[in-house]
Design an enzyme around this catalytic site. Structure first.
Site, PDB file in Angstrom:
ATOM      1  N   ASP A 180      39.060 -16.762  36.747  1.00 50.86           N
ATOM      2  CA  ASP A 180      38.190 -15.765  37.368  1.00 50.86           C
ATOM      3  C   ASP A 180      37.907 -14.643  36.357  1.00 50.86           C
ATOM      4  O   ASP A 180      37.564 -14.927  35.215  1.00 50.86           O
ATOM      5  CB  ASP A 180      38.811 -15.251  38.669  1.00 50.86           C
ATOM      6  CG  ASP A 180      37.823 -14.515  39.549  1.00 50.86           C
ATOM      7  OD1 ASP A 180      37.161 -15.167  40.374  1.00 50.86           O
ATOM      8  OD2 ASP A 180      37.721 -13.284  39.418  1.00 50.86           O
ATOM      9  N   TYR A 308      29.657  -5.019  40.289  1.00 53.99           N
ATOM     10  CA  TYR A 308      28.565  -4.058  40.126  1.00 53.99           C
ATOM     11  C   TYR A 308      28.132  -3.994  38.661  1.00 53.99           C
ATOM     12  O   TYR A 308      26.929  -3.983  38.353  1.00 53.99           O
ATOM     13  CB  TYR A 308      28.993  -2.678  40.614  1.00 53.99           C
ATOM     14  CG  TYR A 308      27.843  -1.694  40.656  1.00 53.99           C
ATOM     15  CD1 TYR A 308      27.058  -1.567  41.796  1.00 53.99           C
ATOM     16  CD2 TYR A 308      27.514  -0.932  39.534  1.00 53.99           C
ATOM     17  CE1 TYR A 308      25.979  -0.697  41.830  1.00 53.99           C
ATOM     18  CE2 TYR A 308      26.437  -0.063  39.558  1.00 53.99           C
ATOM     19  CZ  TYR A 308      25.673   0.054  40.714  1.00 53.99           C
ATOM     20  OH  TYR A 308      24.606   0.905  40.733  1.00 53.99           O
ATOM     21  N   HIS A 362      40.528 -22.857  42.395  1.00 54.32           N
ATOM     22  CA  HIS A 362      40.261 -21.601  41.700  1.00 54.32           C
ATOM     23  C   HIS A 362      41.531 -20.808  41.399  1.00 54.32           C
ATOM     24  O   HIS A 362      41.622 -20.159  40.361  1.00 54.32           O
ATOM     25  CB  HIS A 362      39.309 -20.771  42.568  1.00 54.32           C
ATOM     26  CG  HIS A 362      38.813 -19.521  41.920  1.00 54.32           C
ATOM     27  ND1 HIS A 362      37.933 -19.527  40.873  1.00 54.32           N
ATOM     28  CD2 HIS A 362      39.078 -18.207  42.182  1.00 54.32           C
ATOM     29  CE1 HIS A 362      37.656 -18.279  40.515  1.00 54.32           C
ATOM     30  NE2 HIS A 362      38.339 -17.461  41.289  1.00 54.32           N
TER      31      HIS A 362
END
Length: 384
Positions: A180, A308, A362
């Protein structure tokens, strides 16, 4: 002069635990959307078992003790108090290994894999494969968060970790591993801080997802681009809200533990190799230890920031740049996206190990700690 680390022990106040139980007891559940369970998000029946278990049966103190069994520290670095585990290797020449989690994970992902990496002989392995593990909480995540602190994008996280390894801990060169955002950070280290990096091992490929398919794609490339299109359509809603209006979402998930658990549990179900049952891949206690850390630290809003930054800045690997340090990759079958090697090698120019794993997803360090540890050891064995 490098800053001095201070030993750290996690101890959540009893009043915070009592407050959590009170909030869980007052949970107001939504109704269940029609059609199959989980079709539109976290299933109501599942949450109606998870919430009372978290309130009445989950033992936070046991999970706290499990983390405190490892040496932990905090150090003032890059404007925050950075938390990390620093676990010495048991072998003739342990290699320093920077081990990095992502979202919605935490250092709780690593409790089962760290002993396999630091003391392989204990598990029937070769002590020559030992690592000294440094596992930080990403800035803005868990114990590397205090309200009002600066927000970090992947570039800033990589710079912070490079200084932790070299300036604070004195490792001239080190290995890096992650999934990740840990994989994003490892890849960024391999570009921007390559002189200190022995090699990187990752279990998520950080390929830009707006690249067009090649003019004559192979069968593997056709599969990847079809899977990518489906994933972008159906599975990236969380990225859009976390990457555009993170503050708004933070109110709900900081105030409602049930909401926080539902937000994170859905990812554990979707992204693990679980055949629809999240607790067949990761135990309920492991899931709730991770969720509880987000809850007690109040760090869920700040954990959104890399999303973001990605939506409003450049990709962490600049356009045209490549990762040239030695690289190893584990392709777990239930990973969220799985680019073929032909696509990956456009960015990673020095792929030295590529392993198709039989099972796992994952959260590989939690799902398959034995298999992932063996792959990490095998890759770095040739770089010692």
């Amino acid at each position: 002069m490098a800053p001095t680390p201070v030993p750290f022990t996690l101890s959540v106040p009893d009043s915070d635990i009592a407050d959590l139980k009170t909030r869980l007891a007052l949970t107001r559940f939504p109704d269940q959307a029609p059609d199959a369970p989980w079709a539109y998000g976290t299933d109501l029946d599942y949450m109606k078992t998870l919430v009372p278990y978290w309130r009445d049966q989950f033992d936070w103190r046991a999970q706290e003790a499990a983390l405190n069994a490892f040496p932990q520290f905090k150090v003032p670095l890059h404007g925050i108090d950075l938390h990390y585990l620093h676990v010495p290797g048991q072998g003739p020449a342990p290699m320093p290994l920077l081990l990095m989690h992502g979202w919605p994970g935490s250092v709780y992902e690593f409790l089962d894999i760290i002993p396999r990496l630091t003391d392989p002989a204990r598990f029937g392995g070769d002590p020559a494969d030992a690592f000294t593990v440094v596992a930080p909480s990403l800035p803005g995540y868990g114990l590397s968060f205090t309200p009002g602190q600066p927000r970090f994008d992947i570039e800033a996280i990589a710079a912070c970790f490079a200084d932790l390894m070299t300036d604070v801990l004195g490792y001239r060169r080190y290995a890096a591993q992650g999934g990740d955002y840990g994989a994003f950070t490892a890849s960024r280290l391999g570009v921007a801080h390559a002189a200190g990096v022995i090699g990187i091992h990752i279990n998520l490929l950080t390929i830009q997802r707006d690249r067009p398919p090649p003019p004559n794609p192979t069968e593997a490339e056709q599969r990847y681009f079809a899977e990518l299109a489906a994933w972008l359509k159906e599975e990236t809603g969380y990225q859009w809200i976390q990457g555009t209006k993170p503050q708004t979402l933070a109110y709900g998930l900081t105030d409602s533990p049930a909401g926080l658990a539902a937000w994170i549990a859905e990812k554990f179900r979707t992204w693990t190799d679980c055949n629809g049952d999240p607790e067949s891949a990761i135990s309920r206690d492991h899931l709730l230890a991770n969720v509880s850390l987000y809850w007690f630290t109040g760090a869920i809003g700040s954990s959104f920031w890399p999303y973001y930054a990605r939506k409003h800045g450049q990709w962490p690997i600049p356009s045209g740049a490549t990762v040239d340090v030695p690289m190893g990759y584990c392709a777990f079958p239930k990973e969220i996206i799985r680019p073929p090697r032909s696509v990956a090698q456009q960015m990673y120019t020095n792929i030295q190990r590529w392993t198709e794993m039989p099972r796992g997803g994952h959260f590989a360090a939690m799902e398959q700690p034995e298999a992932l540890a063996a792959e990490i050891a095998a890759f770095f064995r040739g770089l010692r």
